[in-house]
Design an enzyme around this catalytic site. Structure first.
Site, PDB file in Angstrom:
ATOM      1  N   CYS A  87      15.829  -2.101  -8.258  1.00  0.00           N
ATOM      2  CA  CYS A  87      15.289  -0.811  -9.826  1.00  0.00           C
ATOM      3  C   CYS A  87      16.419  -0.371 -10.181  1.00  0.00           C
ATOM      4  CB  CYS A  87      14.112   0.378  -8.966  1.00  0.00           C
ATOM      5  SG  CYS A  87      13.568   1.193 -10.973  1.00  0.00           S
ATOM      6  N   HIS A 196       9.828  -2.618  -6.448  1.00  0.00           N
ATOM      7  CA  HIS A 196      10.256  -2.136  -4.680  1.00  0.00           C
ATOM      8  C   HIS A 196       9.807  -2.247  -3.691  1.00  0.00           C
ATOM      9  CE1 HIS A 196      11.991   1.418  -7.088  1.00  0.00           C
ATOM     10  NE2 HIS A 196      10.905   0.788  -8.127  1.00  0.00           N
ATOM     11  N   GLU A 198      10.722  -1.953  -0.768  1.00  0.00           N
ATOM     12  CA  GLU A 198      10.983  -0.579   0.709  1.00  0.00           C
ATOM     13  C   GLU A 198       9.605   0.306   0.423  1.00  0.00           C
ATOM     14  OE1 GLU A 198      12.372  -0.558  -2.139  1.00  0.00           O
ATOM     15  OE2 GLU A 198      12.592   1.175  -3.052  1.00  0.00           O
TER      16      GLU A 198
END
Lengths: 226, 81
Positions: A87, A196, A198
């Site tokens: 991002c 994302h 994560e």
């Protein structure tokens, strides 16, 4: 010895703790890096996490790109160190010219937050070897400036060299050219993507999927085999 | 102190949804006859010392490396006395 994965915190970074946690869950030793330090604390790989570094003033990632830590990261990335930009991290990597193209305001001008399906188009990068070529994964997406653009020549080059690493499936959330969600450099050590991974590493959180963990297990596998 | 203005605009071929949103709002507000709007950025630099060729060259370099992203943007530099 366990691989050390560094995660950089800039003023305005939001997802550094999630990235550190993902690295730990994958079996790595997570290491916090500070944007004002040139020293990378002998990490084996670096993650530039999401957020709004410097409030996205000027352009997303434009100010962070000139931070002391980035001087070292740019030098090391060119020498082959694996770097993942998620991002805002992806935006920083394009501003640093470690990846081609640029990120612009979403075409619909809205902040977007959704679970996004992606196709892994290149399972041969330092951050994707634990995925299958063409594998479909679902991870959260949240951004304001996620529209990937590059000129036709660069886009053709990326396609021809298999450097479009991830493509949006089902819908294009931001107007990215050719549905590009993530790309890699020619060597495959630098990868940037808007969604994302994560945030999708534990079954108890979010949609319950752990599709994002593969990024972090990939890099461990890559570093151990290096 | 002299003022130098750097104008930064998205390249013509790059979609500018912000400009489009402004353009679409104009007729609603009673402003007709505007075929297109593009939105850019203006930087006003107050320069210490003389704005000679060397100073302008540095500002040009600043615009190229930092104020504008030349992958997507064009810029112009002009001196306002």
């Amino acid at each position: 010895m366990t691989a050390r994965i560094g995660v950089v915190t800039f003023p305005g970074t939001l997802d550094d703790q999630d990235a550190l946690r993902a690295a730990r869950l994958a079996g790595a030793e997570p290491v916090s890096l500070w944007h004002r330090d040139k020293d990378l604390k002998q990490v084996d790989a670096v993650v530039l996490a999401g957020g709004f570094s410097y409030g996205d003033y000027l352009r997303a990632g434009a100010i962070s790109r000139f931070s002391p830590v980035m001087e070292t990261i740019i030098e090391q990335a060119k020498a082959g160190m694996p770097v993942l930009g998620i991002c805002n991290g992806f935006q920083i990597l394009t501003e640093a010219h470690l990846l081609p193209g640029a990120m612009l305001r979403n075409n619909h001008l809205h902040f977007i937050c959704r679970d996004q399906k992606l196709r892994v188009e290149n399972a041969d990068t330092a951050w994707t070897v634990d995925y299958g070529q063409g594998q479909e994964i679902q991870v959260p997406l949240k951004n304001m400036d996620g529209r990937y653009v590059a000129d036709e020549r660069v886009l053709d080059e990326l396609e021809a060299e298999g450097r479009v690493a991830f493509r949006y499936l089902d819908m294009n959330p931001n107007g990215s050219l050719r549905d590009i969600a993530g790309i890699t450099n020619a060597a495959g050590n630098v990868v940037g993507l808007m969604p994302h991974p994560e945030h999708a590493v534990e079954p108890l959180i979010g949609t319950g999927r752990t599709d994002g963990l593969g990024f972090f297990t990939s890099i461990l596998k890559k570093l151990v085999n290096a | 102190m002299a003022r130098v203005v750097v104008d930064v605009m998205l390249k013509p071929e790059i979609l500018d949804p912000q400009g489009q949103a402004v353009q679409r709002a104009l007729p609603r507000l009673g402003f007709d006859g505007i075929a297109d709007v593009r939105q850019g950025k203006r930087f006003e630099l107050e320069v210490e010392g003389p704005v000679d060729e060397a100073a302008l060259a540095r500002i040009h370099e600043m615009a190229e490396t930092f104020l504008a992203n030349t992958v997507i943007e064009d810029f112009t530099v002009k001196v306002e006395s």
